[in-house]
Design a protein around this motif. Structure first.
Motif, PDB file in Angstrom:
ATOM      1  N   VAL A  27       0.835  -1.200   0.000  1.00 24.13           N
ATOM      2  CA  VAL A  27       0.000   0.000   0.000  1.00 24.13           C
ATOM      3  C   VAL A  27       0.873   1.254   0.000  1.00 24.13           C
ATOM      4  CG1 VAL A  27      -1.728   1.298   1.316  1.00 24.13           C
ATOM      5  CG2 VAL A  27      -1.969  -1.174   1.047  1.00 24.13           C
ATOM      6  N   MET A  28       1.944   1.237   0.795  1.00 24.69           N
ATOM      7  CA  MET A  28       2.834   2.389   0.876  1.00 24.69           C
ATOM      8  C   MET A  28       3.476   2.692  -0.478  1.00 24.69           C
ATOM      9  SD  MET A  28       6.130   3.144   3.394  1.00 24.69           S
ATOM     10  CE  MET A  28       6.418   1.425   3.586  1.00 24.69           C
ATOM     11  N   LEU A  29       3.972   1.672  -1.143  1.00 22.51           N
ATOM     12  CA  LEU A  29       4.624   1.888  -2.432  1.00 22.51           C
ATOM     13  C   LEU A  29       3.623   2.086  -3.564  1.00 22.51           C
ATOM     14  CD1 LEU A  29       7.648  -0.588  -2.237  1.00 22.51           C
ATOM     15  CD2 LEU A  29       7.602   1.878  -1.773  1.00 22.51           C
ATOM     16  N   GLY A  30       2.383   1.695  -3.354  1.00 21.60           N
ATOM     17  CA  GLY A  30       1.347   1.862  -4.366  1.00 21.60           C
ATOM     18  C   GLY A  30       0.708   3.232  -4.370  1.00 21.60           C
ATOM     19  N   ASN A  31       0.927   3.991  -3.310  1.00 15.05           N
ATOM     20  CA  ASN A  31       0.382   5.344  -3.204  1.00 15.05           C
ATOM     21  C   ASN A  31       1.464   6.341  -3.592  1.00 15.05           C
ATOM     22  OD1 ASN A  31       0.223   7.927  -1.375  1.00 15.05           O
ATOM     23  ND2 ASN A  31      -1.877   7.187  -1.571  1.00 15.05           N
ATOM     24  N   GLU A  32       1.134   7.265  -4.491  1.00 13.30           N
ATOM     25  CA  GLU A  32       2.128   8.206  -5.017  1.00 13.30           C
ATOM     26  C   GLU A  32       2.791   9.038  -3.914  1.00 13.30           C
ATOM     27  OE1 GLU A  32       2.121  12.056  -7.945  1.00 13.30           O
ATOM     28  OE2 GLU A  32       0.747  10.422  -8.432  1.00 13.30           O
ATOM     29  N   PHE A  75       1.311   7.711   8.245  1.00  8.52           N
ATOM     30  CA  PHE A  75       0.744   6.712   7.342  1.00  8.52           C
ATOM     31  C   PHE A  75       0.659   5.352   8.006  1.00  8.52           C
ATOM     32  CE2 PHE A  75       1.489   3.212   4.383  1.00  8.52           C
ATOM     33  CZ  PHE A  75       0.304   3.268   3.680  1.00  8.52           C
ATOM     34  N   TRP A  76       1.738   4.846   8.614  1.00 11.00           N
ATOM     35  CA  TRP A  76       1.670   3.498   9.173  1.00 11.00           C
ATOM     36  C   TRP A  76       0.709   3.435  10.348  1.00 11.00           C
ATOM     37  CZ3 TRP A  76       2.821   1.981  14.064  1.00 11.00           C
ATOM     38  CH2 TRP A  76       3.716   2.736  14.815  1.00 11.00           C
ATOM     39  N   GLN A  77       0.586   4.525  11.102  1.00 14.25           N
ATOM     40  CA  GLN A  77      -0.387   4.525  12.190  1.00 14.25           C
ATOM     41  C   GLN A  77      -1.811   4.452  11.630  1.00 14.25           C
ATOM     42  OE1 GLN A  77       0.869   8.109  14.181  1.00 14.25           O
ATOM     43  NE2 GLN A  77       2.199   6.987  15.569  1.00 14.25           N
ATOM     44  N   TRP A  78      -2.087   5.240  10.611  1.00 16.44           N
ATOM     45  CA  TRP A  78      -3.408   5.206   9.954  1.00 16.44           C
ATOM     46  C   TRP A  78      -3.661   3.831   9.346  1.00 16.44           C
ATOM     47  CZ3 TRP A  78      -4.221   4.231   4.767  1.00 16.44           C
ATOM     48  CH2 TRP A  78      -5.530   4.402   4.311  1.00 16.44           C
ATOM     49  N   PHE A  79      -2.643   3.295   8.672  1.00 11.22           N
ATOM     50  CA  PHE A  79      -2.772   1.996   8.020  1.00 11.22           C
ATOM     51  C   PHE A  79      -3.141   0.909   9.026  1.00 11.22           C
ATOM     52  CE2 PHE A  79      -0.993  -2.094   6.897  1.00 11.22           C
ATOM     53  CZ  PHE A  79      -1.554  -2.308   5.653  1.00 11.22           C
ATOM     54  N   CYS A  80      -2.432   0.855  10.152  1.00 12.38           N
ATOM     55  CA  CYS A  80      -2.732  -0.169  11.162  1.00 12.38           C
ATOM     56  C   CYS A  80      -4.154  -0.032  11.668  1.00 12.38           C
ATOM     57  CB  CYS A  80      -1.738  -0.078  12.324  1.00 12.38           C
ATOM     58  SG  CYS A  80      -0.079  -0.622  11.891  1.00 12.38           S
ATOM     59  N   PHE A  81      -4.592   1.202  11.894  1.00  5.14           N
ATOM     60  CA  PHE A  81      -5.954   1.439  12.359  1.00  5.14           C
ATOM     61  C   PHE A  81      -6.968   0.956  11.327  1.00  5.14           C
ATOM     62  CE2 PHE A  81      -9.617   4.369  12.212  1.00  5.14           C
ATOM     63  CZ  PHE A  81     -10.224   4.018  13.405  1.00  5.14           C
ATOM     64  N   ALA A  83      -6.555  -1.120   8.738  1.00  7.26           N
ATOM     65  CA  ALA A  83      -6.446  -2.545   8.407  1.00  7.26           C
ATOM     66  C   ALA A  83      -6.812  -3.433   9.594  1.00  7.26           C
ATOM     67  CB  ALA A  83      -5.030  -2.868   7.929  1.00  7.26           C
ATOM     68  N   GLY A  84      -6.918  -2.837  10.779  1.00 11.87           N
ATOM     69  CA  GLY A  84      -7.227  -3.639  11.959  1.00 11.87           C
ATOM     70  C   GLY A  84      -6.035  -4.434  12.461  1.00 11.87           C
ATOM     71  N   TYR A  85      -4.840  -3.995  12.109  1.00 10.15           N
ATOM     72  CA  TYR A  85      -3.624  -4.670  12.560  1.00 10.15           C
ATOM     73  C   TYR A  85      -3.186  -4.082  13.889  1.00 10.15           C
ATOM     74  CZ  TYR A  85      -3.071  -6.371   7.727  1.00 10.15           C
ATOM     75  OH  TYR A  85      -3.243  -6.970   6.508  1.00 10.15           O
ATOM     76  N   PRO A  86      -2.475  -4.871  14.694  1.00  4.79           N
ATOM     77  CA  PRO A  86      -1.967  -4.312  15.944  1.00  4.79           C
ATOM     78  C   PRO A  86      -1.019  -3.150  15.643  1.00  4.79           C
ATOM     79  CG  PRO A  86      -0.989  -6.456  15.518  1.00  4.79           C
ATOM     80  CD  PRO A  86      -2.058  -6.248  14.484  1.00  4.79           C
ATOM     81  N   HIS A  87      -0.960  -2.210  16.525  1.00  2.00           N
ATOM     82  CA  HIS A  87      -0.165  -0.995  16.336  1.00  2.00           C
ATOM     83  C   HIS A  87       1.246  -1.268  16.848  1.00  2.00           C
ATOM     84  CE1 HIS A  87       0.970   3.249  17.106  1.00  2.00           C
ATOM     85  NE2 HIS A  87       0.277   3.423  16.009  1.00  2.00           N
ATOM     86  N   LEU A  88       2.026  -1.989  16.074  1.00  2.00           N
ATOM     87  CA  LEU A  88       3.368  -2.407  16.480  1.00  2.00           C
ATOM     88  C   LEU A  88       4.415  -1.590  15.728  1.00  2.00           C
ATOM     89  CD1 LEU A  88       2.737  -6.257  16.353  1.00  2.00           C
ATOM     90  CD2 LEU A  88       2.639  -4.765  18.354  1.00  2.00           C
ATOM     91  N   GLY A  89       4.885  -0.543  16.369  1.00  2.00           N
ATOM     92  CA  GLY A  89       5.794   0.385  15.718  1.00  2.00           C
ATOM     93  C   GLY A  89       7.053  -0.242  15.187  1.00  2.00           C
ATOM     94  N   GLN A  90       7.703  -1.086  15.962  1.00  2.00           N
ATOM     95  CA  GLN A  90       8.969  -1.665  15.522  1.00  2.00           C
ATOM     96  C   GLN A  90       8.770  -2.477  14.250  1.00  2.00           C
ATOM     97  OE1 GLN A  90      11.678  -0.728  16.572  1.00  2.00           O
ATOM     98  NE2 GLN A  90      13.208  -2.248  16.121  1.00  2.00           N
TER      99      GLN A  90
END
Length: 137
Positions: A27-32, A75-81, A83-90
């Motif tokens: 998703v990250m690389l697919g978004n301009e 972006f990764w914080q929004w993405f985890c929210f 996608a319903g993925y755990p918010h695991l920063g590392q």
């Protein structure tokens, strides 16, 4: 030592499956906008590798992509929210950025390549699990 090791190992959050990390990278690389930010960060890492490390007052420090880094964090914080993925920063912030960087630099062939999955398992098995290890997706 065993008590410390058990506390460390058992205190760690569950390891997400590789597919979740690769989903973020895709998703990250697919978004301009996020791909551009990741490219700026990748260029910075390349400069560091070739000429760094830099002192705080070195002129190269003006090239640090502050806005790109902030965008990728948000972006990764929004993405985890979303996608319903755990918010695991590392995992989602560091590991996914490293994989995206290697893809942008041509060091990994692509998001869904077997080499990419093998790279994750070889280098980040402390943070991610193989999809067939039973982690929830």
């Amino acid at each position: 030592w065993r008590a410390h090791k058990n506390k460390f190992v058992h205190g760690m959050p569950p390891k997400p499956p590789i597919s979740q990390v690769l989903h973020l990278v895709e998703v990250m690389l697919g978004n301009e906008e996020t791909r551009s930010a990741m490219k700026e960060l990748s260029d910075w890492w390349d400069l560091l590798e070739k000429k760094g490390p830099f002192e705080d007052d070195d002129p190269e420090m003006a090239l640090f992509p502050d806005e790109a880094v902030q965008l990728l964090i948000e972006f990764w914080q929004w993405f985890c929210f979303k996608a319903g993925y755990p918010h695991l920063g590392q995992v989602f912030h560091h590991v996914a950025r490293e994989v995206a960087n290697k893809i942008l630099q041509g060091r990994l062939p692509g998001v869904h390549a077997r080499e990419t999955e093998e790279y994750l398992l070889q280098n980040y098995s402390l943070f991610v699990s193989a999809d067939d290890e039973g982690a929830s997706q």
